[in-house]
Design a protein around this motif. Structure first.
Motif, PDB file in Angstrom:
ATOM      1  N   GLY A   5       0.843  -1.185   0.000  1.00 15.92           N
ATOM      2  CA  GLY A   5       0.000   0.000   0.000  1.00 15.92           C
ATOM      3  C   GLY A   5       0.881   1.237   0.000  1.00 15.92           C
ATOM      4  O   GLY A   5       2.041   1.189   0.390  1.00 15.92           O
ATOM      5  N   GLY A   6       0.323   2.353  -0.462  1.00 14.05           N
ATOM      6  CA  GLY A   6       1.106   3.596  -0.500  1.00 14.05           C
ATOM      7  C   GLY A   6       0.847   4.446   0.732  1.00 14.05           C
ATOM      8  O   GLY A   6      -0.202   4.316   1.376  1.00 14.05           O
ATOM      9  N   PRO A   7       1.787   5.318   1.101  1.00 10.61           N
ATOM     10  CA  PRO A   7       1.588   6.200   2.255  1.00 10.61           C
ATOM     11  C   PRO A   7       0.453   7.195   2.007  1.00 10.61           C
ATOM     12  O   PRO A   7       0.141   7.500   0.858  1.00 10.61           O
ATOM     13  CB  PRO A   7       2.918   6.951   2.379  1.00 10.61           C
ATOM     14  N   PRO A   8      -0.145   7.724   3.079  1.00 10.18           N
ATOM     15  CA  PRO A   8      -1.242   8.675   2.907  1.00 10.18           C
ATOM     16  C   PRO A   8      -0.739  10.030   2.408  1.00 10.18           C
ATOM     17  O   PRO A   8       0.421  10.376   2.627  1.00 10.18           O
ATOM     18  CB  PRO A   8      -1.804   8.821   4.334  1.00 10.18           C
ATOM     19  N   PRO A   9      -1.623  10.797   1.765  1.00  8.64           N
ATOM     20  CA  PRO A   9      -1.245  12.162   1.368  1.00  8.64           C
ATOM     21  C   PRO A   9      -1.276  13.088   2.585  1.00  8.64           C
ATOM     22  O   PRO A   9      -1.726  12.680   3.659  1.00  8.64           O
ATOM     23  CB  PRO A   9      -2.348  12.550   0.374  1.00  8.64           C
ATOM     24  N   GLY A  10      -0.809  14.296   2.412  1.00  7.88           N
ATOM     25  CA  GLY A  10      -0.866  15.255   3.517  1.00  7.88           C
ATOM     26  C   GLY A  10       0.117  16.394   3.312  1.00  7.88           C
ATOM     27  O   GLY A  10       0.651  16.582   2.211  1.00  7.88           O
ATOM     28  N   ASP A  11       0.345  17.130   4.410  1.00  6.59           N
ATOM     29  CA  ASP A  11       1.251  18.280   4.403  1.00  6.59           C
ATOM     30  C   ASP A  11       2.442  17.918   5.288  1.00  6.59           C
ATOM     31  O   ASP A  11       2.249  17.451   6.420  1.00  6.59           O
ATOM     32  CB  ASP A  11       0.504  19.491   4.983  1.00  6.59           C
ATOM     33  N   PHE A  12       3.657  18.149   4.790  1.00  6.68           N
ATOM     34  CA  PHE A  12       4.843  17.699   5.543  1.00  6.68           C
ATOM     35  C   PHE A  12       4.932  18.362   6.919  1.00  6.68           C
ATOM     36  O   PHE A  12       5.557  17.828   7.829  1.00  6.68           O
ATOM     37  CB  PHE A  12       6.114  17.927   4.719  1.00  6.68           C
ATOM     38  N   ARG A  13       4.264  19.494   7.078  1.00  6.27           N
ATOM     39  CA  ARG A  13       4.291  20.185   8.382  1.00  6.27           C
ATOM     40  C   ARG A  13       3.592  19.366   9.462  1.00  6.27           C
ATOM     41  O   ARG A  13       3.831  19.555  10.648  1.00  6.27           O
ATOM     42  CB  ARG A  13       3.637  21.561   8.254  1.00  6.27           C
ATOM     43  N   ASP A  14       2.716  18.463   9.027  1.00  2.00           N
ATOM     44  CA  ASP A  14       1.971  17.652  10.001  1.00  2.00           C
ATOM     45  C   ASP A  14       2.636  16.306  10.279  1.00  2.00           C
ATOM     46  O   ASP A  14       2.213  15.584  11.174  1.00  2.00           O
ATOM     47  CB  ASP A  14       0.548  17.374   9.475  1.00  2.00           C
ATOM     48  N   TRP A  15       3.625  15.928   9.467  1.00  2.00           N
ATOM     49  CA  TRP A  15       4.167  14.567   9.608  1.00  2.00           C
ATOM     50  C   TRP A  15       5.195  14.486  10.727  1.00  2.00           C
ATOM     51  O   TRP A  15       6.072  15.353  10.855  1.00  2.00           O
ATOM     52  CB  TRP A  15       4.792  14.108   8.271  1.00  2.00           C
ATOM     53  N   THR A  16       5.096  13.418  11.496  1.00  2.00           N
ATOM     54  CA  THR A  16       6.023  13.197  12.611  1.00  2.00           C
ATOM     55  C   THR A  16       7.159  12.272  12.154  1.00  2.00           C
ATOM     56  O   THR A  16       7.081  11.675  11.066  1.00  2.00           O
ATOM     57  CB  THR A  16       5.281  12.500  13.766  1.00  2.00           C
ATOM     58  N   ARG A  17       8.146  12.116  13.009  1.00  2.00           N
ATOM     59  CA  ARG A  17       9.214  11.132  12.730  1.00  2.00           C
ATOM     60  C   ARG A  17       8.596   9.757  12.507  1.00  2.00           C
ATOM     61  O   ARG A  17       9.023   8.996  11.649  1.00  2.00           O
ATOM     62  CB  ARG A  17      10.155  11.033  13.941  1.00  2.00           C
ATOM     63  N   GLY A  18       7.560   9.455  13.312  1.00  2.00           N
ATOM     64  CA  GLY A  18       6.893   8.152  13.201  1.00  2.00           C
ATOM     65  C   GLY A  18       6.267   7.964  11.823  1.00  2.00           C
ATOM     66  O   GLY A  18       6.345   6.882  11.238  1.00  2.00           O
ATOM     67  N   ASP A  19       5.642   9.023  11.301  1.00  4.00           N
ATOM     68  CA  ASP A  19       5.031   8.925   9.964  1.00  4.00           C
ATOM     69  C   ASP A  19       6.107   8.625   8.911  1.00  4.00           C
ATOM     70  O   ASP A  19       5.915   7.788   8.022  1.00  4.00           O
ATOM     71  CB  ASP A  19       4.319  10.238   9.594  1.00  4.00           C
ATOM     72  N   TRP A  20       7.245   9.323   9.041  1.00  4.99           N
ATOM     73  CA  TRP A  20       8.330   9.096   8.083  1.00  4.99           C
ATOM     74  C   TRP A  20       8.880   7.679   8.208  1.00  4.99           C
ATOM     75  O   TRP A  20       9.125   7.007   7.198  1.00  4.99           O
ATOM     76  CB  TRP A  20       9.457  10.120   8.301  1.00  4.99           C
ATOM     77  N   HIS A  21       9.059   7.227   9.449  1.00  8.44           N
ATOM     78  CA  HIS A  21       9.586   5.871   9.633  1.00  8.44           C
ATOM     79  C   HIS A  21       8.643   4.840   9.026  1.00  8.44           C
ATOM     80  O   HIS A  21       9.078   3.876   8.392  1.00  8.44           O
ATOM     81  CB  HIS A  21       9.807   5.579  11.120  1.00  8.44           C
ATOM     82  N   GLU A  22       7.336   5.068   9.229  1.00  9.05           N
ATOM     83  CA  GLU A  22       6.354   4.121   8.676  1.00  9.05           C
ATOM     84  C   GLU A  22       6.446   4.058   7.153  1.00  9.05           C
ATOM     85  O   GLU A  22       6.423   2.985   6.552  1.00  9.05           O
ATOM     86  CB  GLU A  22       4.944   4.588   9.049  1.00  9.05           C
ATOM     87  N   ALA A  23       6.528   5.235   6.527  1.00  8.30           N
ATOM     88  CA  ALA A  23       6.578   5.271   5.053  1.00  8.30           C
ATOM     89  C   ALA A  23       7.855   4.623   4.538  1.00  8.30           C
ATOM     90  O   ALA A  23       7.826   3.822   3.590  1.00  8.30           O
ATOM     91  CB  ALA A  23       6.480   6.721   4.569  1.00  8.30           C
ATOM     92  N   VAL A  24       8.978   4.959   5.170  1.00  9.15           N
ATOM     93  CA  VAL A  24      10.258   4.396   4.711  1.00  9.15           C
ATOM     94  C   VAL A  24      10.277   2.884   4.949  1.00  9.15           C
ATOM     95  O   VAL A  24      10.750   2.110   4.112  1.00  9.15           O
ATOM     96  CB  VAL A  24      11.436   5.110   5.435  1.00  9.15           C
ATOM     97  N   ASP A  25       9.690   2.460   6.063  1.00  2.64           N
ATOM     98  CA  ASP A  25       9.642   1.031   6.354  1.00  2.64           C
ATOM     99  C   ASP A  25       8.796   0.294   5.299  1.00  2.64           C
ATOM    100  O   ASP A  25       9.200  -0.740   4.769  1.00  2.64           O
ATOM    101  CB  ASP A  25       9.057   0.824   7.760  1.00  2.64           C
ATOM    102  N   ALA A  26       7.629   0.862   4.983  1.00  3.60           N
ATOM    103  CA  ALA A  26       6.702   0.174   4.067  1.00  3.60           C
ATOM    104  C   ALA A  26       7.186   0.186   2.622  1.00  3.60           C
ATOM    105  O   ALA A  26       7.093  -0.823   1.922  1.00  3.60           O
ATOM    106  CB  ALA A  26       5.321   0.829   4.151  1.00  3.60           C
ATOM    107  N   ASN A  27       7.681   1.323   2.158  1.00  2.00           N
ATOM    108  CA  ASN A  27       7.919   1.482   0.720  1.00  2.00           C
ATOM    109  C   ASN A  27       9.389   1.513   0.322  1.00  2.00           C
ATOM    110  O   ASN A  27       9.706   1.681  -0.851  1.00  2.00           O
ATOM    111  CB  ASN A  27       7.188   2.724   0.198  1.00  2.00           C
ATOM    112  N   MET A  28      10.271   1.358   1.311  1.00  2.25           N
ATOM    113  CA  MET A  28      11.697   1.241   0.985  1.00  2.25           C
ATOM    114  C   MET A  28      12.299  -0.009   1.644  1.00  2.25           C
ATOM    115  O   MET A  28      12.798  -0.900   0.956  1.00  2.25           O
ATOM    116  CB  MET A  28      12.445   2.504   1.439  1.00  2.25           C
TER     117      MET A  28
END
Ligand code: NAD
Length: 262
Positions: free
Chosen positions: A91-114
């Motif tokens: 699955g792909g990461p959710p859309p949004g504004d980078f100002r709202d993303w936490t370290r956890g959001d980034w870790h989740e995306a990198v974990d899932a799609n990289m």
């Protein structure tokens, strides 16, 4: 054209719907045995049945669960007697504004799609090389070439995978042993993910879904969205014996949407 892969075994991740299912369907038609994965066990079982009905000569096994989970990946690998073809999809990461993303959001995306696809590549490519045949296709996104502002998590994580694959695919111990690793970059394909994106854009803007859809189509010279079966057919060709001299490439399937010469 006989793709020359009948009897091989393939793993296709996130395959109960959409592009992953399209790839699994195309491989099934070519006589490839399959291990498919997705989170929802019931939908996955229905897809497995459909694949089996496409070709009674193949074996279809399914492993339900989040492919980002190490135990699920291990079960997928155990279910596959020999991984000749790996179609990395999630699955792909959710859309949004980078100002709202936490370290956890980034870790989740990198974990899932990289990291998830890299872990599966790590578990499979050396054995492919020792057998003299292997195909890895990573489903990434057109956003790797033409970033989409609101999909920053996807742009970032998938670019990380793309950079890694560019180096790995060129290792002589893989390339000289008929192991290819390529990325398929979907533009806009008519799947549930695309439809939910249109719905979200409609809610956010107050415009009708049909209008949002039409505006989106105006940006695609083909004036239509792609379909999962044509995506799958291209994936199956990349997995074929004929595609052995093609490695380390990023191939965009987008109906002409990307405006550049290269
Ligand atoms: P989809 O929503 O139609 O299907 C996604 C599939 O992934 C489903 O089978 C779902 O069960 C499975 N899945 C989701 N998360 C999972 C997880 N953690 N573990 C196992 N299975 C999981 O989506 P799609 O349109 O087929 O997209 C596939 C990939 O391609 C996604 O990463 C998406 O971001 C990317 N992509 C799609 C498009 C498009 O236009 N459809 C464009 C660019 C990129």
């Amino acid at each position: 054209m006989d793709l020359g892969i009948a009897g091989h075994w393939a793993i296709v991740g996130a395959a109960s719907r959409g592009l992953g299912r399209g790839c699994a369907r195309a491989l099934a038609k070519e006589g490839v045995n399959l291990v498919i994965n997705a989170r929802d066990a019931d939908v996955l079982a229905a897809t497995a049945q459909e694949l089996q009905s496409l070709n009674g000569d193949i074996e279809v096994r399914s492993v339900a669960g989040d492919i980002g989970n190490e135990a699920v990946r291990s079960a997928i690998l155990t279910a596959c007697p020999q991984v000749d073809i790996l179609v990395n999809n999630n699955g792909g990461p959710p859309p949004g504004d980078f100002r709202d993303w936490t370290r956890g959001d980034w870790h989740e995306a990198v974990d899932a799609n990289m990291i998830t696809p890299i872990e599966l590549i790590k578990a499979t490519v050396d054995a492919m090389a020792s057998r003299g045949f292997g195909r890895v296709v990573n489903i990434t996104s057109g956003a790797v070439k033409a970033p989409i502002d609101t999909l920053g998590l996807s742009n970032g994580a998938r670019s990380g995978l793309t950079g890694f694959v560019a180096g790995l695919a060129r290792q002589p111990q893989l390339a000289s042993n008929n192991v290819t690793i390529n990325n398929l970059l979907p533009g806009a394909f008519d799947t549930e993910r695309l439809r939910s994106g249109l719905d979200a854009a409609s809610k956010a803007s107050g415009q009708a879904v049909s209008l949002i859809r039409e505006q989106r189509l105006q940006g695609i010279p083909a004036r239509r969205f792609g379909n999962a079966d044509e995506f799958g057919a291209f994936c199956a060709f990349l997995c074929s014996k004929h595609a052995s001299y093609l490695t380390g490439q990023n191939i965009l399937l987008d109906g002409g949407g990307y405006p550049g010469t290269f």
